[in-house]
Design a protein around this motif. Sequence first.
Motif, PDB file in Angstrom:
ATOM      1  N   ALA A 138       0.846  -1.201   0.000  1.00  0.00           N
ATOM      2  CA  ALA A 138       0.000   0.000   0.000  1.00  0.00           C
ATOM      3  C   ALA A 138       0.878   1.246   0.000  1.00  0.00           C
ATOM      4  O   ALA A 138       1.841   1.354   0.769  1.00  0.00           O
TER       5      ALA A 138
ATOM      6  N   ARG B 230      -8.117   2.527  -4.465  1.00  0.00           N
ATOM      7  CA  ARG B 230      -6.925   2.315  -3.658  1.00  0.00           C
ATOM      8  C   ARG B 230      -5.716   1.959  -4.523  1.00  0.00           C
ATOM      9  O   ARG B 230      -4.581   2.165  -4.127  1.00  0.00           O
TER      10      ARG B 230
ATOM     11  N   ASP C 142     -12.269  -0.108  -6.239  1.00  0.00           N
ATOM     12  CA  ASP C 142     -10.977  -0.098  -5.559  1.00  0.00           C
ATOM     13  C   ASP C 142      -9.810  -0.165  -6.532  1.00  0.00           C
ATOM     14  O   ASP C 142      -8.678   0.184  -6.179  1.00  0.00           O
TER      15      ASP C 142
END
Length: 343
Positions: free
Chosen positions: A53, A187, A106
């Motif tokens: 991430a 994301r 996402d």
Amino acid sequence: MRQPAEAVSAPTEPAPLLEVEDLRKSFPRGGGLLGRRGTAVRAVDGVSFTIRAGETLGIVGESGSGKSTTGRLLLRLLEPDSGRLHFDGRDLLAESRSAFRHRRRDLQMIFQDPYASLDPTKTIGTSVGEPLRIFDKLARRERDNRVRELLGLVGLRPDHLSRYPSEMSGGQRQRVAIARALSVAPRLLVADEAVSALDVSTQSDVLNLMRRLQRELDLTYLFISHNLSVVRHMSDRIAVMYLGRIVEIGPADQVHLEPRHPYTRALLSAIPVPDPLVQRTRPRIVLTGDVPDPAHPPQGCNFVTRCPHAAPVCHEVDPVLEPDGGGYAVACHMSGVTRERQR
């Protein structure tokens, strides 16, 4: 009496946001006039990597290396033949197409040609607002307000909302494409040659915009490009692909300054240096031989027909991507030899 201190466990590294394991995709080749069964072209042939991430993994390679196909497989714009795709701990391939539709917010994609990815008959406001209508069910006024915010975020004015793609420059259209991808708060963004269709100055502006957005919105990127200089500028790590496989992967600066695979070294030697004296005197690696047919790759290493360091083992044994324990991996029997020659 003092109690014995409890053992303090070492902090564990967070799990990757995206895990790709042994991803494969083949495309059938036509059978010809006699209707015979054709062969299959292995576009992606056992690709594995992870993305944490907030980081950027760059994928680089020549045209036909499988970069774009890999990006489309992650978003299931193409269905893989086999492999594993785990996003935030969830198995993406185990989900039905309808269930994955909700997951798509996402994972979003920025395509190479913004003019082709935008509907020329729709205004910018409609194109950017469409995901908000589909996923968030926002009313018209709410959508328009949100679209204005998104346009401001990517450096466009509110009056662009009523324009059509043909009324905007290439750089502005790519900013619109980025705004549309951001509209559903993804994301992970897959940027597939996102700046290759732009001139150099506009490329710089869009790349700096993407880096700023990454910091502000905590985005994760898979950045696909044939340009190693651009990939180094954007990436934390770089994966080099050749004929459907990753042949080298590691920290961006290390791949750029100390490449271990002969293919990576050849790609880097083709990058022009702004200093004319250095450019004239630096060694240039020119690959000879033919690019193998992806439907019939050579025995042993895929790169053996073009490699200047090929040894007998390279013609017989297919090298695997061997990690060194320090976050670097290379698929080459002769990587030690090429590193010594670099020094």
